[in-house]
Write an enzyme that holds these catalytic residues in place. Sequence first.
Site, mmCIF file in Angstrom:
data_model
loop_
_atom_site.group_PDB
_atom_site.id
_atom_site.type_symbol
_atom_site.label_atom_id
_atom_site.label_comp_id
_atom_site.label_asym_id
_atom_site.label_seq_id
_atom_site.Cartn_x
_atom_site.Cartn_y
_atom_site.Cartn_z
ATOM 1 N N HIS A 18 0.829 -1.203 0.000
ATOM 2 C CA HIS A 18 0.000 0.000 0.000
ATOM 3 C C HIS A 18 0.862 1.251 0.000
ATOM 4 O O HIS A 18 0.450 2.304 -0.513
ATOM 5 C CB HIS A 18 -0.929 0.025 1.210
ATOM 6 C CG HIS A 18 -2.004 -1.012 1.163
ATOM 7 N ND1 HIS A 18 -1.804 -2.309 1.600
ATOM 8 C CD2 HIS A 18 -3.283 -0.953 0.727
ATOM 9 C CE1 HIS A 18 -2.917 -2.997 1.432
ATOM 10 N NE2 HIS A 18 -3.825 -2.210 0.899
ATOM 11 N N ASP A 76 -4.807 -5.657 -8.147
ATOM 12 C CA ASP A 76 -5.112 -5.102 -6.837
ATOM 13 C C ASP A 76 -5.378 -3.611 -7.076
ATOM 14 O O ASP A 76 -5.272 -3.114 -8.205
ATOM 15 C CB ASP A 76 -3.940 -5.327 -5.882
ATOM 16 C CG ASP A 76 -4.342 -5.276 -4.405
ATOM 17 O OD1 ASP A 76 -5.431 -4.747 -4.102
ATOM 18 O OD2 ASP A 76 -3.566 -5.751 -3.560
#
Length: 699
Positions: free
Chosen positions: A261, A332
């Site tokens: 992330h 993702d």
Amino acid sequence: MSARTSGARAGVALSLGAGLVLAAIVPAAAHGHSGHAPSSHEDRSTEDRITETVEAMSIDELIGQMTWTRVYGNSADDDSMAAENQQYYGVDTPAEVIEKYDLGGVLYFAWSNPIIEGDPVGAAELSNGLQEVSTSEAASGIPLAITIDQEGGIVARMTEPATVLPGNMALGATFDSDLAHRQGQVLGSELAAVGVNVDFAPVLDVNTNPDNPVIGVRSMGADPQTVADLGVAQVQGMQSEGIAATAKHFPGHGDTDVDSHSGLPIVRYDRETLDQHLVPFQAAIDGGIDMIMTAHIIVEAIDAQMPGTLSHDVLTGLLREQMGFDGLITTDSLGMGALKDIPGHPLDDGDIAALAIQAGSDILLKSPDVDASFAGVHEAIEAGDLTRERLESSVTRILAWKAERGVWADDPSVPVDAVLDTVGTDEHLATADEIGERAVTMVRNEGDVLPLQPGRDSVLMVGAGSAWPERMGPMLIERGFEVTEDYEDGSSPSPGYRERAVAEAADHDVVVFASNNANPAQQEMVAALAETGTPVVVVATRNPYDVNVLPAADAVLNLYGWFEPSFHGAVAAIAGDINPTGLLPVDVPTADGSQTLFPIGFGLHYPVTPAEPELLDRHGRERDRYTVPESQGVQYLVNGEVTEAGTYQVPRSRPGGRTDENRVVTIVAEPLEGWELAEGATTEWTMEFTTGRPGHGHG
């Protein structure tokens, strides 16, 4: 209407017609609905109809069908979050986002669609409203993929009254494929009830790195075959409810020490090690999984330059060609930091979108700038790096999936008045509680401090705020313990809180401390509490490695989660209502990482007393029986042979009236590996069965 490139909307008039044709040409058999009105196209195969529809789409419509992203609001026309929709899309409502981009799918979050978190009926109404927009002439005319990250445990967008599950590592600690299948059914049925048709779960990462900052308890463990077995069972349970499961994060995010992330993980292991991380994904492919999600990590054994999401070698070469996956590949989230942190390759959102498609992805998930993604794909086509045919292949795959899964239906809505007949049922809650109980793993119990005695022992309940000890204290009180509760927010107990707890400890029989990835402040507090001489029981609520930095704790229970089912399991184990049966799903290293402290499969149990067999010597030799009972932690040997639980007939006597030695039955109880028998327990029973009057057994 759109900020997309000029000329890209040339197919708008055609797209409306294409949407209407699309809705009409898929027969009822393709999506399981009866009463579908026949059309002039009914004699055409579904494949031909999809091809016809795809060929009629404009480039923008193709990109739109590949674009699945969040929309802000609690209903299709909700403009209460217009600021957020304006920021990202230049429009006010979810409906306008869907119409602007002809979206192929949406992604629910509690922060973008707050209603989904605690109002399943409202979530169903939201889904129905979005589907109504998408199937209208103002949008694509094609029903949406409605998606969510509902893994269970720490990643769950829907909470109470939906079923709250302990999480994947708790499931891994049970080593039970039946429970995994039931977890998949719970997730699938509850999501289907609220109109969701894709779950971005399960996590099939093999978590071999104790320092992994992003996977941890989201994984089912460190043994590839166990993760494969539990993962396939969960997938099949979920997909049996009509929900697409998604294996993530390919080709494996389990041996990383960077969170994708915020940064770019790079794994440098060899191909042999990579193959172990691929075992669960190959099993899921062989088991018929619908989707696979890519990982934003560089796997040097395959592609040392690009992360999996953007690597043709990973997505096409490895996943498609070597592993034989022909389902949907989704990225993702394209907004994660890893993709902006590639050494020597500064990329903008348009570059990322184009490269993901070139690599082999069918779906662009949650682009932070959808207009830029559209523009980047157009630029790649103009430069000859992408072709229309490449987009058509992905959209064909998406539409075929929508037809097969029943997403593409005459009426994609769900019955709102039936939602609560499925969501949070007693049966589902019982499954969550069973996982929570069976996951509890006792890794230390010095001096047999556990179990405690309700009604007799007094407990001081404390812990790191991040471990949610306030959920456990009331359960101990309800179970009959005298409990003093003292809590503080945060993950690092303050010196004042530590001193207060130390002063209170002497007035109690035991201290229960809830830890969460025990940091130095938690370690200091446990050590200080232990110095008081009052036994300290630690319940570790996240990663299972706390035991290696809490040497002063008298007992340690790993829960793998801080949700109610996990704490219910902990209280039941502490009170002796259950015997802990959970086993470590990962290796626990020593604090310095140099050795293994506890291996996969380790778990302590309370001593057990074998259940007594039944030996019946009755008149008439055909009626002589003995029964081997079920008994936790025990196996039985009958005349030296391990024998499963059940009732058995004693062999007849030999001809001439002589007694066969086999009519003497001796049953011996032995502990299974990892178990021990209670002191003084009876472990042997013998009976000489007669041919006339009954005899008597003796222990």
